[in-house]
Structures are given as structure tokens and as C-alpha cells.
Design a protein around this motif. Sequence first.
Motif, mmCIF file in Angstrom:
data_model
loop_
_atom_site.group_PDB
_atom_site.id
_atom_site.type_symbol
_atom_site.label_atom_id
_atom_site.label_comp_id
_atom_site.label_asym_id
_atom_site.label_seq_id
_atom_site.Cartn_x
_atom_site.Cartn_y
_atom_site.Cartn_z
ATOM 1 N N ALA A 228 31.779 33.707 42.287
ATOM 2 C CA ALA A 228 31.951 35.162 42.225
ATOM 3 C C ALA A 228 31.011 35.857 43.201
ATOM 4 O O ALA A 228 31.407 36.795 43.903
ATOM 5 N N ALA A 229 29.761 35.385 43.271
ATOM 6 C CA ALA A 229 28.792 35.986 44.188
ATOM 7 C C ALA A 229 29.207 35.763 45.640
ATOM 8 O O ALA A 229 29.116 36.670 46.473
ATOM 9 N N ALA A 232 32.224 37.931 46.464
ATOM 10 C CA ALA A 232 31.797 39.333 46.497
ATOM 11 C C ALA A 232 31.106 39.662 47.819
ATOM 12 O O ALA A 232 31.351 40.714 48.421
ATOM 13 N N PRO A 239 31.348 41.427 42.081
ATOM 14 C CA PRO A 239 31.462 40.103 41.458
ATOM 15 C C PRO A 239 32.118 40.169 40.083
ATOM 16 O O PRO A 239 32.746 39.200 39.647
#
Length: 309
Positions: A228-229, A232, A239
Motif C-alpha cells: 500500500a505504501a 501510494a 495508502p
Amino acid sequence: MSTHWYQLWRDRRGRMSPIRLAALALLLVPVALALQAWFAHTLAPRVLNDLVHRTGYWALIFMMAALAITPLRRSGRFGGLIDVRRMIGVGAFVYATLHILLYIADERFDLVKVALEIVKRLYLTVGFVAWLGLLALAITSNDAMVKRLGALRWRRLHQVTYAVAFLSLFHFFQQTKADFTLPATITGLFGWLMVYRVVTAWKGPELSTLALFVMTLAVSLATFLGEAAGIALWYKVSPLTVLSTVFDFELAIRPGCYVLAAGLAVCLLDFIRSRMQPAPERRSRRQEPVAADQVPVAGGVSLVERHRA
């Protein structure tokens, strides 16, 4: 009965080994897939470039497979797996070498250009350093080198495998253009294998099913958060937006799900095999003295561990 070096399907006593046959068949799968794609005319227009990527991918996969032997051997209570770790590790080196040779061929054997590209491009530099590490591991992956170096020095040398795997993952990530699902999945699995080694170094080689389960949840969560990071930062989105799609399987199966599934499979294997053992044997396994984990790459293993397995 003597066994020649090329008789990979025979064990050390010269007998036909089903597990060696299975490992050899596994190592030939990439060749079969490439041939199938060739005859089906599904290879990319730049055939050599396609093969460069295929061999690099499989070299990485077989490195992960060699690292996975230790937890699978322990959880499955199957010491025979150690007999094929060397074969799989050396197979990873062979595919990595083909990866480089095919890249040279794709550059029309212009060695000066290849050398300059390796120096100028970070991902090529990292990949070449990883190959040098695999070369050192492959050369020393034999009983003669174990005796010559001594078990302790040999084991320390083969801890280079962790750095080689990390550099290979970095090389793989650097070549990924848009979809990071596959490299993130392999990274998550590598993370599980590394956390397993840290935990066993701390708690001892025989982890309980509960410990494996907690470890699996932690690494899976880290994989979800890490992906997710990364997405993002790459796509400039929140995120939380990425995390909201974690279990939207119609959209995609996220890397953390693959890591979770693989870890749970190991937990299930450990639980089943532990229940199959008589109670006295389960107690004796828990009371075994802690031994240093032998490092599996380019598949080698000390003579002491081979007899112990």
C-alpha cells in the motif's frame, strides 16, 4: 554402486531417488514452458529479450525454493528434502548464468557495451553483483569444499545467500514498469523466510504451529502495508485507498493474500505432521538442543546436517 556427477536422479548410494527425480523435473519446467511458447508462437517479438526475462525470473524463484527447504523440511518432518537443496540452489545459478549470457547475446555479443551498461545502470550492477555471489556459492556447494573450509567457515560463507536473494529482488523490482504485484509477492515470501530464520535463531529450530501462525499473520500484514505504501508513493494516492481493496478479489489478489496463503499452508502442514507423531516423539523433538540453521544456497549443506537430517 558408483554415481557419476551427471546422474542427478541417483542418491549418494547410487539408488534411484524419487525426490531427486521430482526436483530435476521441477528445474526443467522453465525449459518446457519456453519450448511450449516457442512452438505456440507466444514468445515476445524480441525472443532473446523474452528469454532473458524468463531465465532471470526462474533464477529468483529457485533461490526462494532453496531457502524454503528448511521450513518445509522441519514442518513436514521430512529430512529427505535436504538432499535436493543443493540441486535447486545450483539450478538457480544455472538460470542466472543463462540470464546473463542471453543478455550478452541480445546485445550482439558486444562485451564492451555490456560492461558499460553494467557500470552505468544501477539495476544491472546489482544483478551482476548478485550473480557473482551465486557463483561463489555454486563453486563451494560440494562436500570437498565443506571439508576444505571447515563447517563453520563454510556456513558463514553461505550466509551470503541472504544478501544475494535481497540483491536479486532489488534487480527484479528495478525492471518492473507498472504492476508490482509479482515482485511484491516474492518479496513478501522472502520476508517470511527471513523472519522464520530470525525467530528460529531466537526460539530454537522447532517452532510450534501457533508460533508459525502468529509469524504468518505479522508478515502478511507487513506485506499489505508495504505494498500500500509503495503504490501510494508511486501513483500519488492515499495508502488507505489501496488498503480498502485488499479483499476485493474481483479487482486483484494482493501479494499479502499470497503470503498469507503460503504461510497458512506451512502452518497446516506442521499441525498435521505434529499430530501424526507419537506423543513421546513430539516431546523429544521439543527437548532437542538448539542447532544453528544451515544456510541453503546454492544449495549446499554441511556433512553434519546431512547425517542429522
